[in-house]
Design an enzyme around this catalytic site. Structure first.
Site, PDB file in Angstrom:
ATOM      1  N   GLY A 165       3.599   0.288 -12.573  1.00  0.00           N
ATOM      2  CA  GLY A 165       4.720   1.126 -12.906  1.00  0.00           C
ATOM      3  C   GLY A 165       4.335   2.844 -12.866  1.00  0.00           C
ATOM      4  N   GLY A 225       5.827   2.751  -5.641  1.00  0.00           N
ATOM      5  CA  GLY A 225       6.995   3.281  -6.353  1.00  0.00           C
ATOM      6  C   GLY A 225       7.680   2.187  -7.220  1.00  0.00           C
ATOM      7  N   CYS A 262      -1.870   8.359  -9.865  1.00  0.00           N
ATOM      8  CA  CYS A 262      -0.680   8.338 -11.122  1.00  0.00           C
ATOM      9  C   CYS A 262      -1.159   8.419 -12.717  1.00  0.00           C
ATOM     10  CB  CYS A 262      -0.121   6.904 -10.967  1.00  0.00           C
ATOM     11  SG  CYS A 262      -1.237   5.412 -10.982  1.00  0.00           S
ATOM     12  N   LEU A 269      -3.673   0.263 -11.778  1.00  0.00           N
ATOM     13  CA  LEU A 269      -3.516   0.240 -13.107  1.00  0.00           C
ATOM     14  C   LEU A 269      -2.478  -0.191 -13.878  1.00  0.00           C
ATOM     15  CD1 LEU A 269      -4.819   4.241 -13.329  1.00  0.00           C
ATOM     16  CD2 LEU A 269      -6.192   2.003 -12.857  1.00  0.00           C
ATOM     17  N   THR A 278       0.297   7.499  -0.518  1.00  0.00           N
ATOM     18  CA  THR A 278      -0.439   8.725  -1.216  1.00  0.00           C
ATOM     19  C   THR A 278      -2.230   8.260  -1.416  1.00  0.00           C
ATOM     20  OG1 THR A 278       0.257   7.388  -3.483  1.00  0.00           O
ATOM     21  CG2 THR A 278       1.414   9.459  -2.878  1.00  0.00           C
ATOM     22  N   ASN A 279      -2.270   6.990  -1.528  1.00  0.00           N
ATOM     23  CA  ASN A 279      -3.685   6.835  -1.407  1.00  0.00           C
ATOM     24  C   ASN A 279      -3.871   5.496  -0.374  1.00  0.00           C
ATOM     25  OD1 ASN A 279      -4.229   8.228  -4.043  1.00  0.00           O
ATOM     26  ND2 ASN A 279      -2.760   6.778  -4.812  1.00  0.00           N
ATOM     27  N   VAL A 288       0.917  -1.107  -0.156  1.00  0.00           N
ATOM     28  CA  VAL A 288      -0.064  -0.041  -0.147  1.00  0.00           C
ATOM     29  C   VAL A 288       0.916   1.323  -0.027  1.00  0.00           C
ATOM     30  CG1 VAL A 288      -1.798   1.238   1.041  1.00  0.00           C
ATOM     31  CG2 VAL A 288      -1.704  -1.486   1.448  1.00  0.00           C
ATOM     32  N   PRO A 289       0.544   2.372  -0.828  1.00  0.00           N
ATOM     33  CA  PRO A 289       1.522   3.211  -1.012  1.00  0.00           C
ATOM     34  C   PRO A 289       0.828   4.628   0.116  1.00  0.00           C
ATOM     35  CG  PRO A 289      -0.375   3.477  -2.716  1.00  0.00           C
ATOM     36  CD  PRO A 289      -0.529   2.094  -2.088  1.00  0.00           C
ATOM     37  N   GLU A 342       7.392  12.204 -14.298  1.00  0.00           N
ATOM     38  CA  GLU A 342       6.192  11.900 -13.108  1.00  0.00           C
ATOM     39  C   GLU A 342       6.189  13.176 -12.117  1.00  0.00           C
ATOM     40  OE1 GLU A 342       3.435   8.586 -11.253  1.00  0.00           O
ATOM     41  OE2 GLU A 342       5.530   8.477 -10.976  1.00  0.00           O
TER      42      GLU A 342
END
Length: 491
Positions: free
Chosen positions: A218, A200, A251, A420, A119-120, A116-117, A341
């Site tokens: 990615g 990442g 992303c 995604l 960011t979200n 899990v990142p 990015e």
């Protein structure tokens, strides 16, 4: 002296969590489709009810984005994802083709490791829990250390919902002591059947290198091309809506604008009218040196921060009503930070002569970073859309929609997802918007419909050279074989 090794504790915790998850998954595996549907519905309702509290927790802990937008993310991950999959067959017999005599049975992959990142965090846990449970799998999360509290809270909500409906709580769990060693154990353990990785590039690469089957994604770096036939005002609105949504932490959000010479001035004027700040060359250089770190990776200091905060970080003075930073750019590559990015409200601005140049430039941008992910085009020319669709190295070509929300399926009709895939060109095992359909295997039950003699007759008939003379007996064999083939087709 009481010495405590955190890495060893983390590894031991992972082993215990996986053992419990494995037992929980065995219980899920024998449930009917109706029972699985009831479980996912209960989890959807419980997480949706807590969407505001959890969004605020995520924002407070990580400092990323906007809590109001995280509310929408949590709602999307629960309600919209559930609505899409609620009638999907994911358990038992999902297809029975009686004509061709092939039956397909869904088989859970087993225990999933969910990375899990930060960011979200809460929305990703909701999403991955729902799609894992829908396919009768259990899941163990490895949270980003900077988001462990909010992730712990959402897991508690899910486990409570599971308990209340009579499902095994250990079907969803998380590491309370996440370390690199513990996460490595989670990915490599014999009790882990699949890794679902969001984060990442280094983390996704580690997932694919673990020896365990993995679905990883990615980086994105989607260009947004505003073609000359586009409604400029609407196109700019959609881009700003997308790039400022949760301060650019999705992303699939736009990373650059590609304008044409004929509409460049109109686009720049509209960007300023709708809240963008166009950086001059000196300002662009100053911010550019801050976007990437010395090793070429994104500077975490900009991630999920507002345009105002980022401007202050680099000593820029911008009007208080500016919500997006735009830097004119001409180059692509390691020396051009704006061509990478940027999970923040920062955009590069390119100008080309025509759609052919836009096509070539967007490919260069994606090959530099973001291959296989997303590209956005604003146009009324469907021929150009088709030409872009045939050539671009992306898994999602979005037309006349905000990139961030279109890519995840919120404003488009592709599968609603927060994972995604980037396909082979992007180093991913799938190009899908990942959903329950990616989390079960198919067992095919196939009945015999031909005998060996039938195969030989067909081969003999097909191998007779043109113009060859056959004896009476051979002619009868060939004719009989041809008649049998025709009759089989008629049936």
């Amino acid at each position: 002296m009481n010495l405590v090794d955190k890495d060893l504790q983390s590894v031991q915790e992972v082993r215990l969590l996986l053992a419990k998850a494995k037992e929980a998954q065995k219980k899920l595996a024998v449930l009917t489709q109706s029972q699985i549907n009831d479980i996912t519905k209960a989890v959807c309702e419980a997480t949706y009810k807590e969407r505001v509290r959890l969004a605020k927790l995520a924002h407070e802990e990580t400092g990323f984005g906007k809590w109001e937008d995280k509310v929408l993310k949590n709602a999307f991950a629960s309600k919209q994802v559930y609505a899409h999959m609620k009638d999907m067959k994911t358990v038992g017999v999902i297809n029975d083709d009686r004509v061709n005599k092939v039956m397909e049975v869904a088989v859970p992959v087993g225990v999933i490791a969910g990375l899990v990142p930060s960011t979200n965090p809460t929305s990703t846990v909701i999403f991955k829990s729902l799609i894992a449970l829908k396919a009768a799998n259990s899941i163990v999360f490895s949270p980003h250390p900077t988001a462990i509290k909010c992730i712990g809270e959402i897991v508690k909500v899910i486990r409570k919902a599971l308990k209340e409906i009579g499902a095994p709580e250990d079907a969803v769990s998380y590491m309370t002591m996440p370390t690199m060693e513990g996460t490595a154990e989670l990915m490599k353990s014999k009790n882990t059947d699949l890794i679902l990785a969001t984060g990442g590039s280094a983390m996704v690469k580690a997932a694919y290198s673990s020896g365990t089957p993995a679905l990883g994604v990615g980086p994105g770096n989607g260009p947004a091309y505003i073609e000359r036939s586009a409604d400029v005002k609407l196109a700019v609105k959609r881009i700003i809506d997308s790039k400022t949504f949760d301060n650019g932490t999705i992303c699939a959000s736009e990373q650059s604008i590609i304008a044409e010479t004929v509409n460049k001035d109109a686009i720049l004027k509209e960007l300023e009218a709708q809240g963008a700040y166009i950086l001059n060359p000196e300002e662009a250089t100053r911010l550019g040196t801050f976007i990437l770190r010395a090793n070429g990776t994104m500077n975490p200091a900009i991630v999920g921060k507002s345009a105002q905060v980022i401007a202050k970080l680099v000593g820029l003075e911008i009007p208080s009503d500016r919500i997006l930073l735009v830097a004119p750019e001409t180059g692509v590559g390691p020396k051009y930070p704006y061509s990478h990015e940027k999970l923040a409200p920062i955009l590069a601005f390119y100008t080309v002569a025509n759609w052919e140049e836009a096509c070539d430039l967007s490919i260069r941008i994606l090959e530099n970073e973001g291959a296989g992910h997303t590209l956005i085009i604003h146009t009324e020319n469907n021929d150009i859309v088709r030409k872009f669709g045939l050539r671009k190295p992306v898994s999602r070509l979005l037309v006349n929609t905000p990139g961030a929300l279109g890519g995840i399926g919120a404003t488009t009709n592709i599968t609603p997802s927060l994972t995604l895939g980037c396909g082979a060109v992007g180093g991913s095992a799938t190009s899908d918007n990942v959903g329950p359909q990616n989390l079960f295997n198919l067992r095919r039950v196939a009945y015999g419909v031909r005998e060996l003699e039938d195969l030989r007759k067909t081969e003999n008939a097909d191998s007779v050279p043109v113009g060859a003379t056959l004896g009476v007996e051979s002619q009868e064999v060939v004719i009989r074989a041809i008649v049998e083939q025709i009759m089989a087709k008629l049936k």
